[in-house]
Design an enzyme around this catalytic site. Structure first.
Site, mmCIF file in Angstrom:
data_model
loop_
_atom_site.group_PDB
_atom_site.id
_atom_site.type_symbol
_atom_site.label_atom_id
_atom_site.label_comp_id
_atom_site.label_asym_id
_atom_site.label_seq_id
_atom_site.Cartn_x
_atom_site.Cartn_y
_atom_site.Cartn_z
ATOM 1 N N ILE A 127 57.684 63.378 66.609
ATOM 2 C CA ILE A 127 57.094 62.224 65.908
ATOM 3 C C ILE A 127 56.001 61.642 66.793
ATOM 4 O O ILE A 127 56.284 61.244 67.936
ATOM 5 C CB ILE A 127 58.139 61.078 65.709
ATOM 6 C CG1 ILE A 127 59.432 61.574 65.069
ATOM 7 C CG2 ILE A 127 57.534 59.904 64.921
ATOM 8 C CD1 ILE A 127 59.309 61.869 63.607
ATOM 9 N N HIS A 128 54.792 61.592 66.315
ATOM 10 C CA HIS A 128 53.754 60.945 67.132
ATOM 11 C C HIS A 128 52.593 60.384 66.316
ATOM 12 O O HIS A 128 51.733 59.700 66.870
ATOM 13 C CB HIS A 128 53.195 61.927 68.160
ATOM 14 C CG HIS A 128 52.250 62.935 67.551
ATOM 15 N ND1 HIS A 128 52.691 64.006 66.826
ATOM 16 C CD2 HIS A 128 50.896 63.010 67.541
ATOM 17 C CE1 HIS A 128 51.655 64.708 66.411
ATOM 18 N NE2 HIS A 128 50.549 64.126 66.819
ATOM 19 N N ARG A 129 52.525 60.668 65.002
ATOM 20 C CA ARG A 129 51.332 60.263 64.262
ATOM 21 C C ARG A 129 51.245 58.740 64.128
ATOM 22 O O ARG A 129 52.243 58.073 63.857
ATOM 23 C CB ARG A 129 51.333 60.913 62.882
ATOM 24 C CG ARG A 129 50.977 62.381 62.924
ATOM 25 C CD ARG A 129 49.610 62.600 63.564
ATOM 26 N NE ARG A 129 49.228 63.988 63.576
ATOM 27 C CZ ARG A 129 48.299 64.511 62.775
ATOM 28 N NH1 ARG A 129 47.684 63.773 61.904
ATOM 29 N NH2 ARG A 129 47.989 65.789 62.881
#
Ligand code: UD1
Ligand code: UDP
Length: 355
Positions: A202-204
């Site tokens: 998860i990084h957006r």
């Protein structure tokens, strides 16, 4: 002799450049000069990929990372312009949709240097994503647009690109070249790994910068992790934000970002993937794994159409439902040649030599 100034800055670009640089090295008539903007700077977000993928060391390191979008992009433009004026390349080559991509594209257009965009034509149709803005602006000033998929070609045609002074080429996807090449070099990470684990990233910004979305995603992941191991190599952006949110994430196996060889092992050995990454959605497919995508839309619509990818956004109920319903994706039921079959780098360099 053709001189290419390659602009790199972020993790997925290093992975993509690995395949293309290897192809360039086969041709004595091409000189590649690599600029690393510094957008990603931690050793496990940058150096590890240059070492593992044997990308030539950057000729220039600009050290511009950890800033706001405007400051980052502006300073990159200034410094890349200085390098381009000194090096006088025939081409500037950019990958994907990051701020480093846009900075390289603007320099090329201002200095009238031909611009090659690898991963052109992708659209999410969500203009709030920084990546969507970066890729649209970059495409518009590109001389040659290397599209990974038929959908990407069609997107450009829909926007009238056939009337512009540029060439559209369906090259295939350079990430597939890498996935094929590195599969046999995969390395098992040195952590306790249970059978049938879920691989998650998860990084957006649309998830990390929206507290409601991030909480909902992590609540779902924590619930899932009580039943099945969830291995989450955590991007530094997400790590910093999670530190300030008091969430129970005690059941998740959170590890530092891993290099590509370990990542390939995790993809190849997981049960399925849950992610908001662009690249990982495709890598799941290359390794015949189902992907649950924690976004509202995707640029890789062909994967949703063939049943390999399920879009669930950040809604906890939808995430839980997709987790419960996930099925083993059967690649025999899908098209095997969606992404060019590992020949993208070869196609790209051939085109540049013939241009
Ligand atoms: C960037 C790209 C995104 C891509 C992602 C790949 C843009 C607009 N976004 O997002 O499309 O999916 O890279 O991973 O270009 N940080 C560190 N160490 C690092 C790198 C980042 O601590 O090595 C932290 C810093 O606090 C930084 C933040 O992460 O401010 C965000 O980094 P940034 O490069 O702005 O964007 P990404 O979220 O990585
Ligand atoms: N990746 C990696 N180590 C990690 C997480 C991701 O090597 O800890 C790889 C992943 O396999 C893919 C690329 O990084 O090849 C994707 O980058 P990311 O998800 O950061 O960016 P995006 O594709 O969303 O732009």
């Amino acid at each position: 002799m053709i001189k290419i100034l390659t602009i790199l800055g972020a993790r997925p670009q290093f992975i993509k450049a690995g395949s293309v640089s290897r192809e360039i090295a086969k041709h004595k008539v091409i000189e590649e000069v690599i600029v690393h903007t510094g957008q990603h700077y931690d050793a496990n977000m940058s150096d590890i990929f240059f070492d593992e993928m044997q990308i030539p060391k950057p000729n220039y390191f600009l050290g511009i990372g950890g800033k706001s979008h405007g400051a980052m992009t502006g300073q990159m433009i200034e410094k890349i312009e200085e390098v381009a004026i000194k090096e006088k390349p025939d081409w500037i080559m950019v990958y994907g949709d990051t701020n480093s991509t846009l900075a390289g594209a603007i320099v090329a257009s201002k200095l009238h240097i031909k611009l090659a965009h690898i991963e052109a034509g992708l659209r999410s149709f969500n203009m709030k994503m920084p990546e969507e803005v970066n890729r649209i602006l970059t495409d518009r000033v590109s001389s040659i647009l290397f599209c990974p998929t038929d959908v990407a070609v069609q997107n450009l045609k829909n926007e009238g690109y056939e009337n512009f002074d540029c060439k559209i080429v369906k090259s295939g996807d350079v990430m597939q070249d890498g996935a094929i090449f590195y599969k046999n070099l995969a390395v098992k990470p040195n952590i306790a790994i249970k059978k049938d684990f879920i691989l998650c990233t998860i990084h957006r910004a649309e998830n990390t910068d929206d507290e409601t979305r991030l909480k909902s995603i992590f609540e779902a992941l924590e619930e899932i992790a009580k039943e099945k191991q969830v291995i989450l190599p955590l991007h530094p952006r997400t790590k910093k934000i999670l530190e300030n949110l008091k969430l129970d994430i005690s059941h998740l196996t959170i590890i530092d970002p891993v290099g590509y060889l370990e990542m390939v092992w995790l993809i190849d050995n997981c049960d399925f993937v849950m992610t908001d990454s662009g690249g990982l959605q495709k890598e799941a497919y290359f390794f015949e794994k189902q992907c649950i995508t924690l976004r509202d839309e995707t640029e890789w619509v062909e994967l949703v159409e063939c049943g390999a990818n399920t879009l669930v956004g950040a809604n906890k109920e939808k995430i839980m439902e997709a987790y419960k319903n996930h099925s083993i994706f059967n690649i025999q039921n899908s098209q095997l040649d969606l992404y060019g079959g590992g020949k993208a780098s070869e196609n790209i360099i051939k085109e540049l030599l013939e241009y």
